[in-house]
Design an enzyme around this catalytic site. Structure first.
Site, short mmCIF file in Angstrom:
data_model
loop_
_atom_site.label_atom_id
_atom_site.label_comp_id
_atom_site.label_asym_id
_atom_site.label_seq_id
_atom_site.Cartn_x
_atom_site.Cartn_y
_atom_site.Cartn_z
CB SER A 223 54.11 33.25 10.33
OG SER A 223 54.17 34.56 9.97
CB CYS B 238 49.77 34.09 10.80
SG CYS B 238 50.58 34.54 9.67
CG ASN B 239 45.98 39.38 8.46
OD1 ASN B 239 44.97 39.54 7.82
ND2 ASN B 239 46.49 39.92 8.43
CB THR B 240 50.09 34.23 5.86
OG1 THR B 240 50.73 36.01 5.12
CG2 THR B 240 50.45 33.08 4.29
CB CYS C 5 51.59 41.27 7.74
SG CYS C 5 52.19 40.52 8.42
CB THR C 6 49.72 41.18 13.70
OG1 THR C 6 50.62 39.97 12.85
CG2 THR C 6 48.67 40.80 13.15
CG HIS C 7 55.46 40.27 11.44
ND1 HIS C 7 54.53 38.90 11.46
CD2 HIS C 7 56.41 39.97 11.92
CE1 HIS C 7 55.17 37.54 11.86
NE2 HIS C 7 56.39 38.30 12.80
#
Length: 258
Positions: free
Chosen positions: A8, A68-70, A178-180
């Protein structure tokens, strides 16, 4: 042929994928026009992911990692129905965290849509037999990451406030869902006691990518490269490419923090 890493925004999986596959070529697609996904309606996320996949498939990529988990939660099942190529999703590494200890509590931090999603509920119901997992959305971390505000008083104050209600003497792990969130390991480390370890899904996701590529005989030895795209637009400006490289450098600094 190239491996696509879709996110994302400028999340943190590409760094580990390149470490594990140093002779592969990558396309990194960051949907910078629409980040963050975690606070959007599910239907909008599904539409955005479908548009990104249409673009990546048109580029002839051999596999797509949904970093992205979302996006995984909202859309990966439909994408697998639509396309016949390896599609590797992510999920918060709650099972990995529980397996490390099994007695103390685990806190999973992620975006709101991941925390509230059906995929998360199914995952927790399956792995958390002793009811040790707590979930906490941290939506502002994605916004901090995208503007490269990684270790500031504002970030520290935000995390201290959000984590204040937890007695971390009772916890063994913080799952970065979340990778962020990997960009903030140093700030988390300043706040949390040493008994709390960091766990994320990056290693498992990359391992699954390799398995799926081997399964289809798609592993290659090539001159390594990365092409960057913002919402389908190739990034060619040198200043912007340097900014992207600085994100990767930050991840390298965070990689050893446990």
């Amino acid at each position: 042929m190239k491996i696509a890493v879709f996110d994302s925004g400028i999340g943190g999986l590409l760094y580990e994928a390149r470490l594990a596959l140093p002779e592969e070529q990558f396309v990194f697609f960051a949907d910078e026009d629409n980040v963050p996904y975690g606070t959007k309606p599910r239907e909008e996320v599904q539409r955005l992911v479908a548009e990104a996949f249409d673009f990546l498939v048109s580029q002839g990529v051999k596999a797509i990692v949904v970093a992205c988990n979302t996006a995984t939660s909202a859309a990966v099942t439909e994408m697998r129905r639509r396309y016949d190529l390896p599609i590797i999703g992510m999920e918060p590494a709650a099972k990995k965290a529980l397996d490390l200890d099994g007695e103390h509590r685990v806190l999973v931090v992620a975006t709101p849509i991941t925390v509230k999603g059906k995929k998360m509920k199914v995952l927790i119901d399956h792995v958390d037999r002793e009811h040790l997992v707590d979930l906490l959305p941290l939506p502002r971390l994605v916004e901090f990451a995208e503007r490269q505000e990684f270790n500031s008083p504002a970030v520290t104050d935000y995390l201290r406030q959000e984590l204040a209600g937890y007695d971390f003497s009772q916890y063994s792990a913080l799952v970065l869902g979340c990778t962020h969130f990997n960009y903030f390991k140093d700030t988390f480390r300043e706040i949390l006691p040493d008994n709390v370890s960091f766990v994320d899904g990056n290693e498992g996701t990359v391992r699954e990518l390799i398995r799926r590529l081997k399964e289809r005989s798609l592993l290659e030895k090539q001159e390594p490269s990365v092409e960057y795209y913002y919402s389908g637009r190739r990034v060619t400006d040198e200043l912007e490419l340097e900014r992207l490289r600085s994100f990767q450098q930050r991840l390298g600094q965070m990689y050893a923090i446990t």
